[in-house]
Design an enzyme around this catalytic site. Structure first.
Site, PDB file in Angstrom:
ATOM      1  N   ASP A   2     -41.460  19.473  91.223  1.00 40.08           N
ATOM      2  CA  ASP A   2     -40.834  20.701  90.735  1.00 40.08           C
ATOM      3  C   ASP A   2     -40.873  20.650  89.208  1.00 40.08           C
ATOM      4  O   ASP A   2     -41.540  19.787  88.620  1.00 40.08           O
ATOM      5  CB  ASP A   2     -39.404  20.837  91.286  1.00 40.08           C
ATOM      6  CG  ASP A   2     -38.443  19.891  90.562  1.00 40.08           C
ATOM      7  OD1 ASP A   2     -38.908  18.910  89.941  1.00 40.08           O
ATOM      8  OD2 ASP A   2     -37.223  20.139  90.608  1.00 40.08           O
ATOM      9  N   LYS A  22     -45.063  22.035  97.426  1.00 42.16           N
ATOM     10  CA  LYS A  22     -43.729  21.620  96.980  1.00 42.16           C
ATOM     11  C   LYS A  22     -42.694  21.896  98.067  1.00 42.16           C
ATOM     12  O   LYS A  22     -41.926  21.014  98.452  1.00 42.16           O
ATOM     13  CB  LYS A  22     -43.332  22.341  95.688  1.00 42.16           C
ATOM     14  CG  LYS A  22     -42.085  21.733  95.069  1.00 42.16           C
ATOM     15  CD  LYS A  22     -41.355  22.651  94.130  1.00 42.16           C
ATOM     16  CE  LYS A  22     -40.364  23.497  94.885  1.00 42.16           C
ATOM     17  NZ  LYS A  22     -39.512  24.337  94.066  1.00 42.16           N
TER      18      LYS A  22
END
Ligand code: SF4
Length: 222
Positions: free
Chosen positions: A147, A128
């Site tokens: 996310d 991420k």
């Protein structure tokens, strides 16, 4: 025999979702304040389990106090912990920031690398964070940022039925054109903040309403 796509992932539906997200959030971008890739990397590490607003309150003073990678590589962990305390999980985050700075100096001449495999060698950096840095700082689409907002909304929109960020990212990479990977996440994150909240999504005001059949959509059709 080719796999038949399930309803949620039909190309026309996916294209319509992308079109509406673009219309609703044409200027969506990363909300973490930063001047360069290094500052964005640090801000993204600090943003774990913390709001971007909170991180943006901490980083201006942080980068005034430690303007270079070298400064953050040489600070004592207990000192940095106090500087970033309000972002939560400050022990792990301090360790990650100092570790990432140290690794950048030892392996990358003090510069943030521009590939996923290299970024993943930095302490505290998973896909991420690497995707945020590559997409926002360098405009490189190596993957899709997953996310908490992307995780929730991709599932509500039935773009995925997976439940781990890694698998969701892989499915979104299959589903979305590569040149939309970066913008898709920015727009979905904005959608999550402004409309499709975790606890009480504002479905009546949602531009994706007629395309959405999430279990927690409301009001339910009779
Ligand atoms: S209709 Fe509701 S649940 Fe579906 S995407 Fe919109 S806000 Fe989210």
């Amino acid at each position: 025999m080719a796999n038949k796509r399930r309803k949620g992932t039909e190309p026309a539906r996916v294209a319509e979702i992308l079109k509406r997200l673009e219309a609703a959030y044409p200027q969506a971008k990363c909300a973490l304040s930063h001047r360069d890739a290094w500052q964005l990397l640090v801000a993204t590490i600090l943003s774990a389990q913390c709001t971007d607003v909170r991180v943006n309150k901490v980083t201006p003073d942080l980068f005034r106090k430690y303007p270079t990678v070298k400064d953050l590589a040489s600070v004592r962990q207990e000192v940095l912990e106090q500087d970033i305390r309000t972002t939560g999980f400050f022990r792990n985050k301090s360790k990650s920031v100092i570790g990432a700075a140290t690794k950048l100096l030892s392996d990358f001449a003090g510069r943030v690398p521009k590939t996923m495999p290299e970024l993943l060698t930095l302490p505290g950096v998973a896909r991420k964070t690497a995707n945020v840095v590559l997409g926002t700082a360098f405009g490189i689409a190596a993957g899709v940022v997953v996310d908490t907002h992307v995780h929730r909304i991709a599932r509500r929109l039935d773009l995925t039925r997976h439940d781990t960020p890694e698998k969701i990212e892989q499915e979104l990479m299959q589903l979305l054109p590569e040149d939309r990977w970066i913008d898709f996440s920015h727009r979905v994150i904005w959608h999550g903040r402004q409309v499709c909240a975790a606890r009480r999504p504002n479905c009546p005001a949602c531009s994706l309403n007629d395309l959405c059949y999430a279990k927690d959509k409301w009001p339910r059709k009779k």
